[in-house]
Design a protein around this motif. Structure first.
Motif, PDB file in Angstrom:
ATOM      1  N   LYS A 118      32.732 -55.111   1.304  1.00  0.00           N
ATOM      2  CA  LYS A 118      33.630 -54.986   0.141  1.00  0.00           C
ATOM      3  C   LYS A 118      33.900 -56.345  -0.489  1.00  0.00           C
ATOM      4  CE  LYS A 118      37.147 -52.630  -2.010  1.00  0.00           C
ATOM      5  NZ  LYS A 118      36.813 -52.860  -3.390  1.00  0.00           N
ATOM      6  N   GLU A 119      34.151 -57.355   0.342  1.00  0.00           N
ATOM      7  CA  GLU A 119      34.433 -58.697  -0.181  1.00  0.00           C
ATOM      8  C   GLU A 119      33.227 -59.264  -0.921  1.00  0.00           C
ATOM      9  OE1 GLU A 119      35.898 -61.079   3.039  1.00  0.00           O
ATOM     10  OE2 GLU A 119      37.640 -59.785   3.336  1.00  0.00           O
ATOM     11  N   VAL A 120      32.038 -59.086  -0.365  1.00  0.00           N
ATOM     12  CA  VAL A 120      30.835 -59.579  -1.037  1.00  0.00           C
ATOM     13  C   VAL A 120      30.598 -58.815  -2.337  1.00  0.00           C
ATOM     14  CG1 VAL A 120      28.319 -59.785  -0.873  1.00  0.00           C
ATOM     15  CG2 VAL A 120      29.744 -60.462   1.055  1.00  0.00           C
ATOM     16  N   PHE A 121      30.732 -57.498  -2.286  1.00  0.00           N
ATOM     17  CA  PHE A 121      30.532 -56.691  -3.498  1.00  0.00           C
ATOM     18  C   PHE A 121      31.538 -57.064  -4.583  1.00  0.00           C
ATOM     19  CE2 PHE A 121      28.196 -52.659  -1.806  1.00  0.00           C
ATOM     20  CZ  PHE A 121      27.145 -53.461  -1.387  1.00  0.00           C
ATOM     21  N   ASP A 122      32.793 -57.276  -4.200  1.00  0.00           N
ATOM     22  CA  ASP A 122      33.798 -57.668  -5.187  1.00  0.00           C
ATOM     23  C   ASP A 122      33.429 -58.984  -5.860  1.00  0.00           C
ATOM     24  OD1 ASP A 122      35.277 -55.410  -4.648  1.00  0.00           O
ATOM     25  OD2 ASP A 122      36.764 -56.440  -3.401  1.00  0.00           O
ATOM     26  N   SER A 123      32.866 -59.903  -5.102  1.00  0.00           N
ATOM     27  CA  SER A 123      32.511 -61.199  -5.676  1.00  0.00           C
ATOM     28  C   SER A 123      31.232 -61.147  -6.513  1.00  0.00           C
ATOM     29  CB  SER A 123      32.367 -62.249  -4.570  1.00  0.00           C
ATOM     30  OG  SER A 123      31.284 -61.941  -3.731  1.00  0.00           O
ATOM     31  N   LEU A 124      30.445 -60.085  -6.378  1.00  0.00           N
ATOM     32  CA  LEU A 124      29.182 -59.985  -7.118  1.00  0.00           C
ATOM     33  C   LEU A 124      29.285 -59.184  -8.413  1.00  0.00           C
ATOM     34  CD1 LEU A 124      26.676 -59.360  -4.198  1.00  0.00           C
ATOM     35  CD2 LEU A 124      27.069 -61.472  -5.454  1.00  0.00           C
ATOM     36  N   GLY A 125      30.443 -58.651  -8.722  1.00  0.00           N
ATOM     37  CA  GLY A 125      30.596 -57.809  -9.901  1.00  0.00           C
ATOM     38  C   GLY A 125      30.097 -58.457 -11.180  1.00  0.00           C
ATOM     39  N   ARG A 126      30.529 -59.687 -11.438  1.00  0.00           N
ATOM     40  CA  ARG A 126      30.103 -60.383 -12.671  1.00  0.00           C
ATOM     41  C   ARG A 126      28.620 -60.721 -12.653  1.00  0.00           C
ATOM     42  NH1 ARG A 126      34.385 -64.995 -14.129  1.00  0.00           N
ATOM     43  NH2 ARG A 126      35.635 -64.478 -12.328  1.00  0.00           N
ATOM     44  N   VAL A 127      28.120 -61.053 -11.490  1.00  0.00           N
ATOM     45  CA  VAL A 127      26.698 -61.390 -11.377  1.00  0.00           C
ATOM     46  C   VAL A 127      25.849 -60.173 -11.749  1.00  0.00           C
ATOM     47  CG1 VAL A 127      24.863 -62.080  -9.794  1.00  0.00           C
ATOM     48  CG2 VAL A 127      27.113 -63.141  -9.607  1.00  0.00           C
ATOM     49  N   LEU A 128      26.230 -59.016 -11.226  1.00  0.00           N
ATOM     50  CA  LEU A 128      25.464 -57.798 -11.490  1.00  0.00           C
ATOM     51  C   LEU A 128      25.592 -57.346 -12.937  1.00  0.00           C
ATOM     52  CD1 LEU A 128      26.256 -55.913  -8.200  1.00  0.00           C
ATOM     53  CD2 LEU A 128      24.175 -57.150  -8.774  1.00  0.00           C
ATOM     54  N   THR A 129      26.717 -57.632 -13.557  1.00  0.00           N
ATOM     55  CA  THR A 129      26.873 -57.303 -14.972  1.00  0.00           C
ATOM     56  C   THR A 129      25.962 -58.172 -15.821  1.00  0.00           C
ATOM     57  OG1 THR A 129      29.155 -56.629 -14.605  1.00  0.00           O
ATOM     58  CG2 THR A 129      28.535 -57.159 -16.868  1.00  0.00           C
ATOM     59  N   LYS A 130      25.873 -59.449 -15.474  1.00  0.00           N
ATOM     60  CA  LYS A 130      25.043 -60.372 -16.250  1.00  0.00           C
ATOM     61  C   LYS A 130      23.552 -60.189 -15.961  1.00  0.00           C
ATOM     62  CE  LYS A 130      24.621 -65.027 -17.871  1.00  0.00           C
ATOM     63  NZ  LYS A 130      25.286 -66.285 -18.090  1.00  0.00           N
ATOM     64  N   PHE A 131      23.218 -59.817 -14.725  1.00  0.00           N
ATOM     65  CA  PHE A 131      21.818 -59.647 -14.327  1.00  0.00           C
ATOM     66  C   PHE A 131      21.596 -58.220 -13.823  1.00  0.00           C
ATOM     67  CE2 PHE A 131      22.727 -64.171 -13.624  1.00  0.00           C
ATOM     68  CZ  PHE A 131      21.755 -64.742 -14.416  1.00  0.00           C
ATOM     69  N   PRO A 132      21.496 -57.244 -14.709  1.00  0.00           N
ATOM     70  CA  PRO A 132      21.341 -55.843 -14.275  1.00  0.00           C
ATOM     71  C   PRO A 132      20.041 -55.586 -13.507  1.00  0.00           C
ATOM     72  CG  PRO A 132      21.102 -56.024 -16.657  1.00  0.00           C
ATOM     73  CD  PRO A 132      21.534 -57.362 -16.159  1.00  0.00           C
ATOM     74  N   GLU A 133      19.087 -56.493 -13.618  1.00  0.00           N
ATOM     75  CA  GLU A 133      17.836 -56.297 -12.869  1.00  0.00           C
ATOM     76  C   GLU A 133      18.075 -56.320 -11.361  1.00  0.00           C
ATOM     77  OE1 GLU A 133      17.830 -60.703 -14.196  1.00  0.00           O
ATOM     78  OE2 GLU A 133      18.390 -58.794 -15.062  1.00  0.00           O
ATOM     79  N   TYR A 134      19.152 -56.980 -10.895  1.00  0.00           N
ATOM     80  CA  TYR A 134      19.463 -56.969  -9.465  1.00  0.00           C
ATOM     81  C   TYR A 134      19.850 -55.568  -9.008  1.00  0.00           C
ATOM     82  CZ  TYR A 134      19.571 -62.063  -9.735  1.00  0.00           C
ATOM     83  OH  TYR A 134      19.259 -63.372  -9.920  1.00  0.00           O
TER      84      TYR A 134
END
Length: 124
Positions: free
Chosen positions: A30-46
């Motif tokens: 959960k902590e890792v996923f919470d911190s990756l929210g913006r990254v995944l929004t900017k890079f949807p290919e992930y």
């Protein structure tokens, strides 16, 4: 709710279903996923490349026995575990974990450095 947030919630639910009773693991995911929210929004290919699913499944697990003798001479058998995740595959998690030196993805690393700095993370 953004598509990346929906995907995070879906994968998190799958993690809980696949690993019942592992509350510390759920918290870490959960902590890792919470911190990756913006990254995944900017890079949807992930999201499209199933990076979230990959970082939640270990590359290998080793289960072994640990025999030991107590003070009365009785032999006990305990079970030991070693779980290894491949931190080199998902570059963004590797950076969060401080394993930047293992990456050979210079262009991707530069993009992620910029993104993490703007998000308040200091890449290692």
């Amino acid at each position: 709710m953004s598509p990346s947030s929906q995907r995070i919630a879906t994968v998190y639910d799958q993690v809980i279903a696949r690993n019942p009773g592992e509350h510390e693991f759920h918290q870490a995911v959960k902590e890792v996923f919470d911190s990756l929210g913006r990254v995944l929004t900017k890079f949807p290919e992930y999201v499209e490349e199933s990076i979230l699913e990959r970082i939640c499944e270990p590359e290998r697990q080793i289960i072994f026995r640990i025999p030991w003798t107590d003070d009365t001479g009785r032999v006990h058998i305990n079970r030991g575990f070693r779980v290894q995740f491949n931190w080199r595959v998902p570059a963004m998690v590797a950076m969060l974990a401080g394993y930047v030196g293992l990456l050979g993805l210079t262009g991707l690393r530069a993009q992620l450095d910029d993104l993490f700095c703007s998000a308040g993370f200091a890449p290692g």
